[in-house]
Scaffold this motif. Structure first.
Motif, short mmCIF file in Angstrom:
data_model
loop_
_atom_site.label_atom_id
_atom_site.label_comp_id
_atom_site.label_asym_id
_atom_site.label_seq_id
_atom_site.Cartn_x
_atom_site.Cartn_y
_atom_site.Cartn_z
N ASP A 156 0.84 -1.19 0.00
CA ASP A 156 0.00 0.00 0.00
C ASP A 156 0.88 1.25 0.00
OD1 ASP A 156 -1.73 2.10 0.46
OD2 ASP A 156 -2.83 1.10 2.06
N VAL B 86 -2.86 -6.60 5.73
CA VAL B 86 -3.27 -5.21 5.48
C VAL B 86 -4.34 -5.20 4.39
CG1 VAL B 86 -2.52 -2.97 4.60
CG2 VAL B 86 -1.12 -4.16 6.29
N LYS B 87 -4.11 -5.96 3.34
CA LYS B 87 -5.05 -6.01 2.21
C LYS B 87 -6.41 -6.58 2.64
CE LYS B 87 -3.30 -6.78 -1.70
NZ LYS B 87 -2.60 -7.35 -2.85
N SER B 88 -6.41 -7.59 3.52
CA SER B 88 -7.65 -8.21 3.96
C SER B 88 -8.30 -7.47 5.13
CB SER B 88 -7.39 -9.65 4.39
OG SER B 88 -6.68 -9.68 5.61
N ARG B 89 -7.65 -6.44 5.59
CA ARG B 89 -8.13 -5.59 6.69
C ARG B 89 -8.00 -6.26 8.06
NH1 ARG B 89 -8.32 -0.47 5.18
NH2 ARG B 89 -9.61 -0.08 3.38
N ALA C 136 -5.87 -3.03 10.32
CA ALA C 136 -6.51 -1.82 9.79
C ALA C 136 -5.54 -0.65 9.87
CB ALA C 136 -7.76 -1.50 10.60
#
Length: 90
Positions: free
Chosen positions: A5, A42-45, A48
């Motif tokens: 990200d 991070v991508k799957s939350r 957060a």
């Protein structure tokens, strides 16, 4: 770039680096594997962004990422979470 990200603040990136170190030390995974798992979290939350990440220690997030769920302490005792608190109170 280490983190997928590109919008992550520098402070968050440093915190993620601490999670990497915790994963390498606690679970003997390679740094590359830890970074890959954290990017997926991070991508799957699971992790957060924003200030919420700082409400737990890097060791907490290392376990959550490694085991793939937030309630890792119910099945595993690595000296973090509720079981560690109970031991300290004894």
């Amino acid at each position: 770039m280490r983190w997928d990200d590109p919008n992550l603040p520098a402070e968050t990136c440093l915190f993620l680096d601490e999670i990497v170190l915790s994963m390498v030390e606690e679970f003997a995974v390679s740094e590359v594997d830890a970074v890959t798992q954290i990017n997926a979290a991070v991508k799957s939350r699971l992790i957060a962004g924003g200030d919420m990440i700082y409400h737990e220690a890097p060791e907490f997030w290392a376990c959550a990422v490694y085991y793939g769920r937030r309630d890792f302490w119910r099945d595993h005792d690595h000296g973090f979470g509720k079981s560690a608190i109970r031991r300290e109170q004894s």
